[in-house]
Design an enzyme around this catalytic site. Structure first.
Site, PDB file in Angstrom:
ATOM      1  N   GLY A 350       0.836  -1.190   0.000  1.00 62.39           N
ATOM      2  CA  GLY A 350       0.000   0.000   0.000  1.00 62.39           C
ATOM      3  C   GLY A 350       0.866   1.233   0.000  1.00 62.39           C
ATOM      4  N   GLY A 355       5.115   7.289   2.178  1.00 60.15           N
ATOM      5  CA  GLY A 355       5.516   6.682   0.919  1.00 60.15           C
ATOM      6  C   GLY A 355       5.001   5.254   0.821  1.00 60.15           C
ATOM      7  N   ASP A 468      -2.222  10.908  15.138  1.00 59.39           N
ATOM      8  CA  ASP A 468      -2.767  10.437  13.858  1.00 59.39           C
ATOM      9  C   ASP A 468      -3.417   9.066  14.011  1.00 59.39           C
ATOM     10  OD1 ASP A 468      -3.412  10.764  11.213  1.00 59.39           O
ATOM     11  OD2 ASP A 468      -1.491  10.059  10.441  1.00 59.39           O
TER      12      ASP A 468
END
Length: 678
Positions: A350, A355, A468
């Protein structure tokens, strides 16, 4: 002479191959078409002129790193400039401009004007005449996250004299209009500073542009920061506590590599002849060439080794109570390249904000997941170091385990244990795969997440706020146990700290607490809010944003609150979980806990310690939740993004402008790290 000629050619070929492959810049593009609404039709005269002028920039860049051109007439006229930072070599400059011209057309398709900045170069084009005109709009400002102990002393006695001197040098500095310096500063810091104006400006225009930046510094929130980076179309100002430019340029007359002996008396000059001319020619050609080659080859190598050693030393300094050395965390690039079959697409798992991620197998048979920093990633060395430094000293069954890292030239690799079942979002939002997640498994995932976050907040040697937390950053192992991943945005706090303020809003919209998204206020309650959103998504099988249930279109938090108040919480539960009344009661309790976590007021939200206790003790009574953040009174039209709906409400309730963008999360929920213009 023939042998020497070929020797020199071979040396320069070696330099060209070595230097360009080892010292390519890290390209990071910055908001190229901010506030631009004017568009041109495809395949028209303006498009042709724009393509022509952009294609000419890199090849026409002069030795001072600048070029400007205008082509076309009237409405189809295009003006453009390209400029590189004053310490950048010509070939690197041309490579940077090449990348910029390609990417600016991708970022600003059909736009009649754009302004884009990499770290080493900038380009600007417009249908309006701007060459020779000073412009400070748009302006982008980034701040180094650290404060001086005495900001006023730092600003008055150190920064102001430094920047004033650099402004004078740059405005009088010929075509490059570039100046840089390094000084000692308080708190055992060095300040590395650089200013530059575009070469089309007059000396007065350059002076005025830099003055506009300087005047704003004492009144902005960056006043006490160790570092600042201000970028505008006509000039840049940057100072940092670390080296970021070629400091060899600061020495006006470098000493020779070998000091020649001083003879007592000079011999009489030889008679002119062919042999003397040949010897003189050899000396004139070979000595400067060899000197240049030695410097050009050695400097990038030394610089990269210093950067690599600096990171390793930092890792070792935080692992001083461990028996393992940071050296053992390092992997050779060749080893990882072989493990991933040269990063083949077949091994690609993925892609996220950092990145692409590849699966691989080491020579000992161990499976690994390799995260590779992309050249166009919005993240970089800061996020890379952050993740290595944090995960190197964390260990918990609900946190992903970092096996090591790799630093090779411009390559940045993070090597993790391979988690076989991918991330939670691949299951929970897939109508087929989420059938695998019965209530027992979902309950185990929620409990594991709570314990992992509690470990970060209270039980580890550090206090860490993840910033996050979202479904795509939760990995599932073979037994479907959750493991929190992606610590590139995490924030480290001292044990006695409970909250802070940041000028960089990093995270994913829909999961960010309102006080963080709107004001930059960060605390452990920020992660609690994200956890509450995650729980509601796990129980309902739908995303918080872009949420739709029958005729209702809005966000999951508003839908949950409305059903909670109306006593219809069963509407929130994934149909695949609806069963016996006892099961619904357990799920309803989890919804209750989630609503406590997403309350609008920070003080009303529980700590993660309280959440773990509430999840594990069914007999513990729960308080009544108050209204969640981002609550909308009415349904939102399907044509309006949910974030647009509650953004307008948040702005009306706040005296300060909101720093939140109207977006609907992409399918892969890539992290968004935004640095906002001031």
């Amino acid at each position: 002479m023939g042998f020497l000629k070929w020797l020199i050619i071979l040396i320069f070929q070696f330099y060209y191959l070595f230097y360009l492959t080892m010292a390519q810049p890290d390209f990071t593009f910055q908001s190229p078409c901010k506030g631009n609404e004017t568009e041109y039709p495809p395949n028209g005269a303006y498009h042709t002129n724009l393509t022509t002028v952009l294609s000419s920039l890199s090849r026409n860049i002069d030795s001072d790193g600048f070029y400007n051109a205008t082509i076309g007439q009237d409405r189809d006229r295009v003006s453009a400039i390209a400029q590189c930072r004053g310490d950048v070599e010509l070939q690197t400059c041309r490579d940077c401009i090449n990348n910029a011209t390609r990417l600016i057309l991708e970022k600003c398709p059909s736009k009649k004007s754009a302004f884009g900045i990499y770290d080493m170069c900038l380009i600007r084009y417009s249908n309006e005449s701007f060459i020779g005109t000073m412009s400070t709009d748009p302006r982008f400002s980034y701040y180094y996250d650290g404060d001086f102990s005495n900001p006023q002393l730092f600003f008055n006695q150190y920064l102001t004299p430094l920047l004033t001197n650099l402004r004078t040098q740059a405005s009088r500095g010929g075509k490059r209009k570039f100046a840089a310096n390094v000084i000692e500063a308080p708190d055992f810091q060095k300040i590395h500073a650089l200013v530059q104006c575009t070469a089309d400006l007059s000396a007065q225009g350059c002076y005025d542009c830099l003055t506009a930046v300087y005047k704003s510094l004492p009144t902005c929130e960056c006043y006490a920061k160790w570092g600042n980076y201000h970028l505008m179309p006509s000039c840049i100002v940057r100072y940092e506590p670390y080296s970021f430019f070629n400091e060899s340029l600061l020495t006006e007359a470098p000493p020779p590599l070998v000091s020649p002996p001083q003879p007592a008396s000079l011999p009489p000059p030889p008679l002119p002849g062919k042999a003397d001319k040949t010897a003189g020619t050899i000396i004139v050609i070979v000595v400067p060439a060899v000197t240049v080659v030695i410097f050009m080859v050695c400097f990038p190598v030394i610089l990269m080794k210093r950067r690599k050693r600096k990171l390793v030393n930092k890792i070792e300094s935080i692992r001083d109570d461990d028996t393992s050395s940071a050296e053992s965390l390092q992997y050779d690039f060749s080893t990882i390249r072989a493990a991933t079959d040269n990063f083949s697409n077949d091994n690609k798992l993925g892609e996220g904000g950092f990145g692409p991620v590849y699966k691989g197998k080491l020579s000992n048979g161990q499976g690994v997941a390799v995260k590779r920093l992309a050249a166009n990633s919005g993240q970089g060395d800061l996020e890379f170091k952050n993740e290595v430094l944090l995960l190197a000293r964390l260990e918990h069954r609900n946190l992903v385990r970092l096996l090591g890292f790799c630093l090779e030239g411009t390559e940045r690799l993070l090597i993790y244990e391979l988690i076989p079942n991918a991330s939670l979002d691949h299951f929970i939002f897939d109508p087929v795969k989420r059938k695998c997640l019965d209530w027992e498994r979902r309950s185990k995932i929620i409990g594991g997440l709570a314990r992992g976050i509690l470990y970060l907040h209270e039980d580890s040697r550090l206090r860490i706020i993840h910033r996050d937390l979202k479904a795509s950053n939760v990995l599932l192992d073979a037994e479907m146990n959750p493991k929190i991943s992606d610590f590139g945005m995490a924030r480290l706090f001292a044990r006695d700290e409970s909250q802070g303020i940041t000028s960089k809003i990093a995270g994913t919209y829909g999961y960010m607490a309102p006080e963080y998204a709107m004001q930059g206020k960060i605390s452990v309650k920020s992660d609690v809010f994200s956890f509450g959103v995650l729980v509601l998504e796990i129980l309902g099988g739908q995303r918080n944003t872009c949420f739709r249930n029958g005729e209702y279109v809005g966000n999951l938090l508003s839908y949950a609150w409305r059903n909670w108040r109306e006593g219809t919480t069963s509407n929130l539960i994934d149909p695949m979980l609806r069963g016996s009344s006892g099961l619904v009661a357990d799920i309803t309790r989890c919804i209750h806990i989630a609503l406590l976590c997403v309350q609008e007021k920070v003080a009303d939200r529980p700590t993660m310690a309280a959440v773990v206790l509430m999840l594990s003790s069914l007999s513990l009574s729960l308080s009544v939740p108050s209204k969640p953040a981002y609550y909308m009174q009415i349904d939102v039209s399907p044509k309006i993004s949910p974030i647009q709906g509650y953004k307008s409400r948040l702005i009306s309730e706040s005296s300060r402008p909101a720093k939140i963008k109207s977006i609907c999360l992409s399918q892969n929920e890539m992290s968004i790290s935004e640095l906002y213009p001031r």
